[in-house]
Motif scaffolding. Structure first.
Motif, mmCIF file in Angstrom:
data_model
loop_
_atom_site.group_PDB
_atom_site.id
_atom_site.type_symbol
_atom_site.label_atom_id
_atom_site.label_comp_id
_atom_site.label_asym_id
_atom_site.label_seq_id
_atom_site.Cartn_x
_atom_site.Cartn_y
_atom_site.Cartn_z
ATOM 1 N N GLY A 1 8.533 4.264 -0.742
ATOM 2 C CA GLY A 1 8.312 3.621 0.545
ATOM 3 C C GLY A 1 8.325 2.110 0.444
ATOM 4 O O GLY A 1 8.791 1.409 1.349
ATOM 5 N N HIS B 1 0.799 -1.210 0.000
ATOM 6 C CA HIS B 1 0.000 0.000 0.000
ATOM 7 C C HIS B 1 0.846 1.281 0.000
ATOM 8 O O HIS B 1 0.296 2.373 -0.108
ATOM 9 C CB HIS B 1 -0.929 -0.010 1.225
ATOM 10 C CG HIS B 1 -1.797 -1.229 1.291
ATOM 11 N ND1 HIS B 1 -2.795 -1.486 0.380
ATOM 12 C CD2 HIS B 1 -1.782 -2.287 2.139
ATOM 13 C CE1 HIS B 1 -3.383 -2.642 0.679
ATOM 14 N NE2 HIS B 1 -2.781 -3.146 1.742
ATOM 15 N N GLN B 2 2.181 1.155 0.111
ATOM 16 C CA GLN B 2 3.019 2.350 0.117
ATOM 17 C C GLN B 2 3.250 2.840 -1.314
ATOM 18 O O GLN B 2 3.055 2.121 -2.289
ATOM 19 C CB GLN B 2 4.386 2.047 0.755
ATOM 20 C CG GLN B 2 4.308 1.403 2.125
ATOM 21 C CD GLN B 2 4.379 -0.116 2.055
ATOM 22 O OE1 GLN B 2 4.076 -0.721 1.042
ATOM 23 N NE2 GLN B 2 4.780 -0.717 3.155
ATOM 24 N N ARG C 1 10.841 -0.280 2.465
ATOM 25 C CA ARG C 1 10.333 -1.334 3.344
ATOM 26 C C ARG C 1 11.027 -2.662 3.070
ATOM 27 O O ARG C 1 11.440 -3.369 3.997
ATOM 28 C CB ARG C 1 8.823 -1.483 3.156
ATOM 29 C CG ARG C 1 8.219 -2.676 3.905
ATOM 30 C CD ARG C 1 6.719 -2.746 3.731
ATOM 31 N NE ARG C 1 6.187 -4.020 4.192
ATOM 32 C CZ ARG C 1 5.980 -4.325 5.470
ATOM 33 N NH1 ARG C 1 6.268 -3.450 6.412
ATOM 34 N NH2 ARG C 1 5.490 -5.508 5.809
#
Length: 347
Positions: free
Chosen positions: A318, A313-314, A322
């Protein structure tokens, strides 16, 4: 050890060897150290010793790193550590210290700096801005052993309007691996501009490695992306399979189109895979340093990657952070290259 009062100096056998002499070959002296050091280092060592003798208290001298020239003309880099001890009237009694030969360590550090500079100069300094496509990339060198390798990635805008995506790994570390990586990246760019088929590009690279770089083990996956349909055609030369994260965060690896590493004596025919990358999906290309860990199988690493990527969902930056933060934490034992691609709606 230097007995200042009696003006007697003692060297261990290893001290003689470090300076290129047989043990106890001559009476040890402070001047014998200075005789083999370069002029700047000799002046610095002498000044430190004179200042230490004048201070009138027990203390450690500043560590000094210096070069010497041995009887055979070979240069060595030494690291000296020294303490001074004084008597009850603050008169200097003795100096004791150690000398360590750090030549190989300094040479390795220099080689690492050269290789890392070379490698970073050969990787893209920035990714192209392609309408309708979000791109993210990361490169993390191997950590504790200062061993830069041959991991690389590239994004090539093609004359057809398509986009070529590549990620690869040259086995080994150091300037040779980084240099080979640079040659392959430039060759791929040239071939990609001439050939529309991923198998043709990979086939030409295979012949290049076999004829000119035969001692190297090279893996590579090359993909061609049609931005109109988001159809991806790809060929894989022994590289870890790319990962696709779907719009519902389902994951799968692209295991078609898999062939032998580049330069193998009998590689067999190249196969080509095809994929339709749907909206809100993410394509992840990576090198094995991201998923390989001591004591764990490659399958376990791939499963862990898929599980982390499922949290999709980033934004693309991001998302890359992650994956690296979870899979390449600390000092990775191998280089890590990562390239992520995601369709984005045109506004």
């Amino acid at each position: 050890e230097w007995d200042v009062v009696a003006n007697k100096v003692w060297w261990s056998d290893e001290m003689y060897r470090i300076h290129g002499h047989p043990p106890q070959a001559f009476p040890a002296s402070f001047e014998a150290v200075l005789a083999q050091a370069d002029a700047e280092a000799a002046a610095r060592i002498r000044a430190n010793a004179e200042a230490a003798l004048r201070r009138g208290d027990d203390h450690d001298l500043p560590n000094v790193e210096y070069r010497i020239t041995g009887p055979d003309g070979a240069e060595r880099v030494l690291l000296g550590r020294t303490k001074v001890r004084v008597g009850p009237d603050r008169e200097p009694l003795r100096m004791v210290g150690t000398v360590q030969d750090v030549t190989e360590g300094r040479r390795a550090e220099r080689e690492h700096r050269i290789a890392e500079t070379l490698q970073r100069s050969l990787l893209p300094d920035r990714l192209p801005e392609v309408p309708g496509m979000a791109l993210g990339a990361r490169y993390v060198p191997a950590g504790a052993d200062l061993a830069v390798g041959g991991d690389w990635y590239d994004v090539v805008e093609l004359p057809t309007g398509h986009v070529g995506l590549a990620i690869g790994d040259v086995a080994g570390h150091g300037p040779r691996a980084a240099s080979t990586m640079g040659q392959l990246r430039m060759a791929l760019r040239a071939y990609a501009l001439e050939e529309s088929s991923p198998t043709e590009v990979v086939g030409r690279l295979d012949r290049l490695v076999g004829r000119l770089l035969g001692a190297e083990i090279v893996t590579l996956v090359y993909l061609v992306l049609d931005l109109d349909t988001w159809t991806i055609r790809y060929a894989n030369a022994g590289h870890p399979p790319p990962l696709v994260v779907g719009p519902a965060c389902q994951t799968s690896f692209l295991e078609d189109g898999l062939g032998s590493p580049l330069g193998c004596a009998d590689p067999g025919p190249l196969a080509e895979g095809e994929l339709l990358l749907g909206p809100e999906s993410t394509l992840v290309l990576f090198t094995d340093g991201l998923v390989e860990r001591r004591g764990a199988s490659i399958d376990e690493g791939l499963e862990r990657l898929a599980g982390l990527a499922a949290d999709c969902h980033q934004g693309i930056e991001g998302f890359c952070d992650r994956l690296l933060g979870s899979l390449a934490e600390g000092d990775p034992a191998d280089d890590v290259a990562l390239l992520a691609v995601r369709p984005v709606p045109l506004t």
